[in-house]
Design an enzyme around this catalytic site. Structure first.
Site, short mmCIF file in Angstrom:
data_model
loop_
_atom_site.label_atom_id
_atom_site.label_comp_id
_atom_site.label_asym_id
_atom_site.label_seq_id
_atom_site.Cartn_x
_atom_site.Cartn_y
_atom_site.Cartn_z
N CYS A 7 31.08 59.03 8.94
CA CYS A 7 31.79 57.97 8.22
C CYS A 7 32.78 57.20 9.09
O CYS A 7 33.31 56.19 8.69
CB CYS A 7 32.52 58.55 7.00
N GLU A 22 28.19 58.92 27.93
CA GLU A 22 29.57 58.51 28.13
C GLU A 22 29.86 58.56 29.62
O GLU A 22 29.51 59.52 30.29
CB GLU A 22 30.49 59.47 27.38
N ASP A 25 29.78 69.39 19.47
CA ASP A 25 29.00 68.76 20.54
C ASP A 25 28.09 67.66 20.01
O ASP A 25 28.01 66.57 20.58
CB ASP A 25 28.16 69.81 21.27
N ASP A 59 25.82 63.95 25.25
CA ASP A 59 27.17 64.31 25.65
C ASP A 59 27.11 65.57 26.49
O ASP A 59 26.22 66.40 26.35
CB ASP A 59 28.03 64.55 24.40
N CYS A 83 34.71 61.22 12.99
CA CYS A 83 33.56 61.71 12.25
C CYS A 83 32.39 60.76 12.51
O CYS A 83 32.50 59.56 12.28
CB CYS A 83 33.87 61.76 10.76
N CYS A 114 34.36 62.43 4.16
CA CYS A 114 33.01 62.31 3.58
C CYS A 114 32.34 63.66 3.34
O CYS A 114 31.26 63.72 2.77
CB CYS A 114 32.13 61.44 4.45
N CYS A 138 34.33 67.10 7.64
CA CYS A 138 35.08 65.85 7.56
C CYS A 138 35.75 65.79 6.19
O CYS A 138 35.09 65.95 5.16
CB CYS A 138 34.16 64.66 7.76
ZN LIG Z 1 33.26 61.69 7.66
#
Ligand SMILES: [Zn+2]
Length: 408
Positions: A329, A274, A355, A190, A326, A348, A345
């Site tokens: 998960c 991307e 980044d 990225d 995330c 999870c 997150c």
């Molecule tokens: Zn997560």
């Protein structure tokens, strides 16, 4: 596949004059054809086809105003018409949404920073036994052969850049791939905000010092240019200095892109990026950083090197903002302001680096088997308390702006 090889050219005085004439003729042919098409459009007439333009050109050469067009190789004039067609095709494709938005073809100017002419195989150009580049109606030019050409090139483009340097850019068809031994790593990549690139394994890559130094010098020269009075002799001198500094930055950047792309292709079996549709970002604030980083040039290098060395390269379409999901998960928990570099997150409990998380998401979207591990993304044993995670703070507008400037 086709590859480009560029070499510095050192034309002598009369060759420089002949090249200037050729650049001028190619430009006039381009502009005449563009005007004919624009006039037809304004008059509500049908689009003028390429073969009609070619006939116009043949007729123009017999007139007194355009008779001097016969002084240069006719191939470069035909190529100029083809360039115009390509510009139109790209524009029409962009209107249909097939490529990033772009404007219609524009008239070329004597003051454009880049002048170019192209000789195809049938133009009768060649590399002489004495290693000179023989161009029809221009002469035998001295070339600095910094690399060996893998095979006979099909076309050569002669370029004069804004720093007044000349280059020959050859298109060479390379033979079969040179497949590298298989390796295991698969990575997503990225465009980092504070870094040139961030890999899904947590590696953050900055541009090298030689490039940063060249960029710093460029800024200095630019400032001195802006202080000079318009039209003064000093301003002209400053402009040339600026063009030279600019060329040095472009060279240093290309060198960095070459080194990094080769390294990444050697070390990884598959790479995903991307598709930022760089041109689509042209009017956003991210634009400058994207352009400066030369991301699209770099991605193009990765792509052809992957093909050449038998690696997998995946460009994923514009993905939903990679910072919102995330990577561990898959829970989407909304946008985060730019100054949030790391968060936990809530689903999870994984601590996510902005980044790296984006790079992992890119790899996952491309279907690569990445393992998100290491110091940048680590699962923590106990999920953080909801009120402590700071996922959606409403920061003071000034804070965001300052963070944005610092990062972009
Ligand atoms: Zn997560």
């Amino acid at each position: 596949m086709q590859l480009r090889y560029s070499f510095r050219l050192y034309p002598n005085g009369s060759q420089r004059a002949a090249l200037a004439r050729a650049f001028g003729c190619a430009r006039v042919v381009f502009n005449d054809a563009l005007r004919a098409r624009e006039d037809a459009r304004a008059a509500g007439l049908p689009f003028i086809t390429a073969s009609e333009l070619s006939k116009h050109l043949t007729a123009a050469k017999k007139t007194s105003e355009r008779g001097w067009l016969t002084e240069v190789s006719s191939v470069i004039l035909q190529q100029s018409l083809r360039d115009l067609d390509t510009a139109y095709r790209n524009f029409f494709d962009s209107l249909k949404g097939k490529r990033p938005k772009m404007g219609p073809p524009r008239f070329k100017s004597k003051r454009d920073s880049r002048q170019a002419i192209r000789f195809t195989a049938n133009a009768g150009w060649k590399i002489t036994p004495g290693s000179k580049l023989r161009l029809p109606k221009i002469g035998d030019l001295t070339v600095k052969w910094s690399r060996t050409l893998p095979s006979t090139p099909s076309t050569v483009t002669v370029i004069k850049d804004s720093a007044g340097r000349y280059f020959a850019s050859f298109v060479v068809k390379t033979g079969p791939q040179e497949v590298l031994p298989t390796t295991t790593p698969q990575i997503g990549m990225d465009l980092g905000l504070g870094h040139f690139a961030v890999l899904s394994d947590g590696t953050k890559i900055d541009s090298p010092r030689f490039l940063r130094r060249a960029e710093k010098q460029l800024k200095k020269v630019q400032r001195s240019l802006s202080r000079k009075a318009k039209g003064s002799a000093n301003r002209n001198k400053a402009r040339l200095r600026f063009a030279r500094a600019h060329a040095r930055v472009a060279d240093a950047r290309r060198e960095f892109h070459h080194q990094l792309s080769t390294k990444l292709i050697r070390e990884n079996q598959a790479i995903a990026v991307e598709d930022l549709a760089v041109k689509g970002l042209a009017r956003t604030r991210l634009a400058k950083s994207v352009h400066d980083a030369g991301w699209s040039q770099f991605v193009t290098m990765l792509e052809y090197k992957a093909r050449r060395y038998g690696r997998t390269f995946v460009r994923i379409g514009r993905f939903e903002p990679t910072s919102q999901v995330c990577s561990a998960c898959g829970v989407k928990d909304g946008p985060k302001p730019l100054h949030i570099r790391q968060w936990t997150c809530q689903a999870c409990g994984t601590v996510l680096d902005r980044d790296t998380n984006a790079a992992v998401n890119v790899a996952k979207a491309a279907g690569l088997a990445v393992t998100a591990c290491g110091a940048q993304i680590r699962p923590v044993p106990v999920p953080a308390q909801r009120d402590e995670t700071g996922t959606h703070p409403k920061p003071h507008p000034t804070t965001v702006r300052q963070a944005g400037i610092a990062l972009l």
